[in-house]
Enzyme design. Structure first.
Site, PDB file in Angstrom:
ATOM      1  N   ASN A 208      33.319 -13.717  38.205  1.00 59.52           N
ATOM      2  CA  ASN A 208      34.269 -13.307  37.159  1.00 59.52           C
ATOM      3  C   ASN A 208      35.642 -13.132  37.803  1.00 59.52           C
ATOM      4  O   ASN A 208      35.800 -13.293  39.006  1.00 59.52           O
ATOM      5  CB  ASN A 208      33.787 -12.033  36.447  1.00 59.52           C
ATOM      6  CG  ASN A 208      33.656 -10.876  37.399  1.00 59.52           C
ATOM      7  OD1 ASN A 208      34.637 -10.423  37.989  1.00 59.52           O
ATOM      8  ND2 ASN A 208      32.435 -10.392  37.586  1.00 59.52           N
TER       9      ASN A 208
ATOM     10  N   ASP B  22      26.398  -8.963  34.856  1.00 63.03           N
ATOM     11  CA  ASP B  22      25.271  -8.397  34.112  1.00 63.03           C
ATOM     12  C   ASP B  22      23.997  -9.208  34.340  1.00 63.03           C
ATOM     13  O   ASP B  22      22.910  -8.667  34.328  1.00 63.03           O
ATOM     14  CB  ASP B  22      25.602  -8.364  32.610  1.00 63.03           C
ATOM     15  CG  ASP B  22      26.695  -7.344  32.317  1.00 63.03           C
ATOM     16  OD1 ASP B  22      26.652  -6.266  32.929  1.00 63.03           O
ATOM     17  OD2 ASP B  22      27.605  -7.646  31.511  1.00 63.03           O
TER      18      ASP B  22
ATOM     19  N   LYS C 228      29.642   3.503  25.781  1.00 65.52           N
ATOM     20  CA  LYS C 228      29.180   3.283  27.159  1.00 65.52           C
ATOM     21  C   LYS C 228      28.967   4.599  27.912  1.00 65.52           C
ATOM     22  O   LYS C 228      28.049   4.731  28.706  1.00 65.52           O
ATOM     23  CB  LYS C 228      30.223   2.417  27.890  1.00 65.52           C
ATOM     24  CG  LYS C 228      29.702   1.755  29.116  1.00 65.52           C
ATOM     25  CD  LYS C 228      30.593   0.595  29.534  1.00 65.52           C
ATOM     26  CE  LYS C 228      30.451  -0.577  28.572  1.00 65.52           C
ATOM     27  NZ  LYS C 228      31.327  -1.689  28.931  1.00 65.52           N
TER      28      LYS C 228
HETATM   29  O1  C5P Z   1      28.218  -2.514  30.940  1.00 60.71           O
HETATM   30  P1  C5P Z   1      29.507  -2.805  31.647  1.00 60.71           P
HETATM   31  O2  C5P Z   1      29.393  -3.884  32.677  1.00 60.71           O
HETATM   32  O3  C5P Z   1      30.673  -3.002  30.753  1.00 60.71           O
HETATM   33  O4  C5P Z   1      29.797  -1.436  32.415  1.00 60.71           O
HETATM   34  C1  C5P Z   1      30.847  -1.317  33.287  1.00 60.71           C
HETATM   35  C2  C5P Z   1      30.604  -0.211  34.262  1.00 60.71           C
HETATM   36  O5  C5P Z   1      29.261  -0.243  34.732  1.00 60.71           O
HETATM   37  C3  C5P Z   1      31.472  -0.340  35.478  1.00 60.71           C
HETATM   38  O6  C5P Z   1      31.708   0.950  35.984  1.00 60.71           O
HETATM   39  C4  C5P Z   1      30.598  -1.167  36.401  1.00 60.71           C
HETATM   40  O7  C5P Z   1      30.959  -0.980  37.748  1.00 60.71           O
HETATM   41  C5  C5P Z   1      29.216  -0.623  36.101  1.00 60.71           C
HETATM   42  N1  C5P Z   1      28.135  -1.599  36.229  1.00 60.71           N
HETATM   43  C6  C5P Z   1      27.194  -1.439  37.219  1.00 60.71           C
HETATM   44  N2  C5P Z   1      26.161  -2.321  37.327  1.00 60.71           N
HETATM   45  C7  C5P Z   1      26.021  -3.344  36.459  1.00 60.71           C
HETATM   46  C8  C5P Z   1      26.973  -3.512  35.443  1.00 60.71           C
HETATM   47  C9  C5P Z   1      28.025  -2.637  35.352  1.00 60.71           C
HETATM   48  O8  C5P Z   1      27.311  -0.504  38.004  1.00 60.71           O
HETATM   49  N3  C5P Z   1      25.024  -4.178  36.584  1.00 60.71           N
END
Ligand code: C5P
Length: 396
Positions: A209, A277, A338
């Site tokens: 990304n 993700d 979130k």
């Molecule tokens: O769900 P999303 O990716 O939007 O969430 C963002 C937050 O979750 C950020 O703080 C990111 O560092 C953390 N995150 C994580 N592990 C993942 C996905 C996101 O720690 N697999």
């Protein structure tokens, strides 16, 4: 500032002209300034200008018989409350870091027993050069306070970090240093994740990304300046390691999860990384080939561990857990959802629909269970400073 004595060492760079304004500001606040110019500095500003503005004699040479008869250079370096090097050129900082004393300015800097504040200004490539990185790190290690330069267009036509901060910002730093530097995170361990992750498809391809890591690196740097021990778990980015920060480089989400686990316990964790993700369910052992049959290889994805959500439920959960939410729409409502879903204490939401990812500025909203605090758009290092201030208060 009232009654404080500043020894201002002016280095030889184009930003030297701004030292004139700095002298004016210090005097307006009630401080006294004595100026020392390097030989290079005299090509950019004249001793006459600085003498008139400071209303004090200006010194340019070690070989001043009158002054040296009274141990001039030692006296000059000791009679100040603070020594300010502005602009601190790459050359001057290299000499300071090496302990070279071959002119009046460097001799004073080696002889002083007073705090030293260096305000760098130079071409962006000089600032980013490994030699300057090394010199800045060793000066900071020696207790010299080295300010971060501003980023922006430069006199040499290039763009990036290296501009002298505005004289008002330098004045604020001088006032803070004279008032005794606050180290609100001294004794704390702060864990920061930053950057993207790379999820391999085959030995040569990966899913990635646009995260540059800049915001996370700025937060790690601000935490270190506030006195914390900082562990920075970084995905693949090309950024220098901030001074005083322990950096662990990782590639995939699973590597990042393992590095985070290994770094615990921590008082606060700030999860800035844009973790993928999903990853490819079965990474190909060999490069996928286009064989002319027109058959497109299917990419089946599987979910990555959610590092933040796992950490929220871990027995050794950091006392303060801060997540980030990069959103392209409904920024605050998504972040509020979130916060609950992930079990974080705060979610810092940012709108990445513009050029935030990879850019130098950011607009964030700090979402807590008690409400939302929206900060104006500002440079990423200012966002970092604002967050670290709030994190320091929360841990106090
Ligand atoms: O769900 P999303 O990716 O939007 O969430 C963002 C937050 O979750 C950020 O703080 C990111 O560092 C953390 N995150 C994580 N592990 C993942 C996905 C996101 O720690 N697999």
């Amino acid at each position: 500032m009232q009654g404080k004595r500043i020894l201002l060492i002016v280095g030889g760079g184009i930003a030297a002209y701004k030292s004139c304004e700095l002298v004016r500001l210090i005097r307006r606040e009630g401080g006294a300034v004595t100026c020392v110019l390097t030989a290079g500095a005299t090509h950019f500003v004249t001793p006459m200008t600085l003498a008139a503005l400071s209303e004090n004699p200006v010194h340019t040479t070690l070989w001043d018989l009158d002054a040296e008869a009274k141990m001039g250079h030692i006296q000059l370096s000791r009679s100040a409350d603070l020594v300010v090097v502005c602009p601190a050129t790459a050359d001057l900082m290299a000499k300071m870091a090496a302990g070279i004393a071959d002119d009046l300015a460097t001799t004073l800097l080696l002889a002083t027993d007073k705090p030293v504040l260096a305000v760098p200004a130079m071409n962006v490539r000089m600032w980013q050069h490994a030699a300057t990185r090394r010199n800045v790190a060793s000066l900071r290690g020696d207790g010299v306070e080295v300010l971060e330069p501003d980023a922006g267009p430069m006199a040499c036509g290039e763009f990036g970090p290296g501009r002298l901060p505005e004289p008002t910002a330098i004045l604020a730093a001088i006032t803070a240093t004279l008032g005794g530097q606050a180290k609100p995170l001294a004794g704390r361990h702060v864990l920061v994740t930053a950057g993207p992750t790379h999820e391999p498809i085959d030995p040569v391809r990966y899913i990635a990304n646009r995260s540059s890591g800049r915001q996370g690196f700025a937060i790690a740097e601000a935490a270190a300046r506030a006195g914390a021990r900082v562990t920075l778990v970084a995905g693949p980015v090309s950024l220098p390691t901030p001074a005083g920060v322990t950096r662990i480089d990782v590639e995939t989400a699973r590597d990042m999860a393992a590095a985070v686990d290994a770094a615990l316990p921590a008082d606060a964790a700030i999860m800035v990384a844009a973790v993928a993700d999903w990853r490819v369910a079965a990474e190909a052992g060999q490069k996928l080939k286009k064989d002319g049959s027109g058959v497109i290889p299917p990419l089946t994805l599987t979910e990555n561990p959610d590092i933040l959500a796992r950490l929220a439920r871990a027995p050794n959960r950091p006392r303060l857990l801060v997540g980030f939410a990069a959103e392209t729409e409904n920024v605050v409502p998504h972040a509020e959802a979130k916060l609950a879903r992930k079990g974080a204490d705060w979610i810092v939401a940012n709108d990445v629909s513009g050029d935030v990812m990879g850019g130098t500025r950011n607009t964030v909203h700090i979402v807590r269970a008690t409400g939302v605090e929206s900060l104006p758009e500002m440079p990423k290092d200012a966002v970092a400073a604002a967050l670290i201030e709030r994190i320091s208060d929360a841990l106090a």
